[in-house]
Design an enzyme around this catalytic site. Structure first.
Site, short mmCIF file in Angstrom:
data_model
loop_
_atom_site.label_atom_id
_atom_site.label_comp_id
_atom_site.label_asym_id
_atom_site.label_seq_id
_atom_site.Cartn_x
_atom_site.Cartn_y
_atom_site.Cartn_z
N THR A 165 0.82 -1.21 0.00
CA THR A 165 0.00 0.00 0.00
C THR A 165 0.85 1.26 0.00
O THR A 165 0.37 2.32 -0.33
CB THR A 165 -0.93 0.03 1.23
OG1 THR A 165 -0.14 -0.07 2.41
CG2 THR A 165 -1.92 -1.08 1.19
N GLY A 166 2.16 1.14 0.34
CA GLY A 166 2.95 2.37 0.45
C GLY A 166 2.26 3.23 1.49
O GLY A 166 2.34 2.96 2.66
N THR A 167 1.58 4.24 1.08
CA THR A 167 0.47 4.85 1.80
C THR A 167 0.75 5.98 2.75
O THR A 167 1.87 6.16 3.23
CB THR A 167 -0.34 3.79 2.55
OG1 THR A 167 -1.71 4.04 2.40
CG2 THR A 167 -0.01 3.66 3.98
N THR A 168 -0.30 6.73 3.03
CA THR A 168 -0.36 7.66 4.15
C THR A 168 -1.70 7.44 4.83
O THR A 168 -2.74 7.51 4.18
CB THR A 168 -0.26 9.12 3.68
OG1 THR A 168 0.94 9.30 2.91
CG2 THR A 168 -0.23 10.07 4.87
N LYS B 80 -8.25 1.37 2.01
CA LYS B 80 -7.26 1.00 3.03
C LYS B 80 -7.78 1.17 4.44
O LYS B 80 -6.99 1.17 5.39
CB LYS B 80 -6.00 1.83 2.84
CG LYS B 80 -5.36 1.70 1.48
CD LYS B 80 -4.11 2.57 1.41
CE LYS B 80 -3.55 2.61 0.00
NZ LYS B 80 -2.38 3.50 -0.08
#
Length: 238
Positions: free
Chosen positions: A43-46, A78
């Site tokens: 997801t990498g993500t923030t 997410k």
């Protein structure tokens, strides 16, 4: 004809079946090559969790990447409801995070079926930390946010099972940028609507610099009435 000296023709030896009696440890993961890691959807993500005067707001971006270099999906949700009044984010490998959520949700349902009452956020966060430390879920760093009789709660759960409660928190690859915006705009006793705008601005700032974050935002509006999750473009919120 098979070569009698070939390893395939030799009888198995005891050494082939010897293993360290102390391995694998609970929660340990198999060795994986760099090539394998690059094939895992991440997801990498923030992700952001904020407590408010009304409950909790959890926000995430929508991007999943392959090996951290290729955008494999632009519309990943997410954040998932795992409790009548709580939600959890997905951070890390997609498969590991999804498995973590399914397992945690099943345990919550079992607890409530046996006891006839909702699990408290303290118990839920402890359970999540225990699973993160002892389960085969790969590296995950989710945010748990929920409401119970004791108030409104946000927890970050690290890959080693550590559980930390705060008024607001950020996890994921874009956290350094998002924290700056969040701390500048956060105020005590914000409403959920105000917190949604602050969270959206923080994730948009992270998406400008972090290649693992972007493509929009999912927001979970958590109150004593339940959990409402919706996806938005940044322009709809800012």
């Amino acid at each position: 004809m098979t070569d009698p000296n070939s390893p395939l023709s030799q009888p198995p030896t005891a050494d082939r079946f010897q293993t360290d009696p102390y391995e694998p440890e609970v929660g340990s993961l198999p060795d994986r090559s760099g090539g394998d890691a690059e094939k895992v959807n991440k997801t990498g993500t923030t992700t952001i969790g904020i407590t408010t005067s009304e409950g909790v707001v959890i926000a995430t971006d929508m991007r999943a990447s392959l090996g951290g270099r290729f955008v494999s999906n632009k519309n990943v949700q997410k954040v998932e409801q795992i409790h009548p009044t709580a939600a959890l984010t997905l951070v890390g490998s997609v498969g590991g995070a999804q498995s973590f959520i399914r397992t945690l949700r099943a345990e919550v349902n079992l607890y409530e079926a046996r006891r006839g009452e909702d699990m408290s956020m303290q118990a839920l966060s402890t359970l999540a930390g225990n699973f993160a430390r002892g389960g085969p879920f790969f590296a995950i760093n989710p945010i748990l946010g929920g409401v119970d009789d004791d108030g409104h709660h946000v927890y970050s759960i690290d890959p080693a099972g550590g559980v930390m409660q705060d008024d607001y928190t950020v996890t994921g690859s874009g956290l350094t940028v998002a924290y700056g915006t969040l701390e500048d705009r956060y105020e005590d006793d914000m409403t959920n609507e105000e917190a949604k705008e602050v969270a959206a601005a923080s994730i948009k700032a992270a998406a400008e610099r972090d290649t693992g974050s972007g493509n929009g935002i999912y927001l979970a509006d958590v109150t004593s009435d339940g959990v409402d999750i919706n996806g938005y473009d940044f322009d709809e919120l800012l």
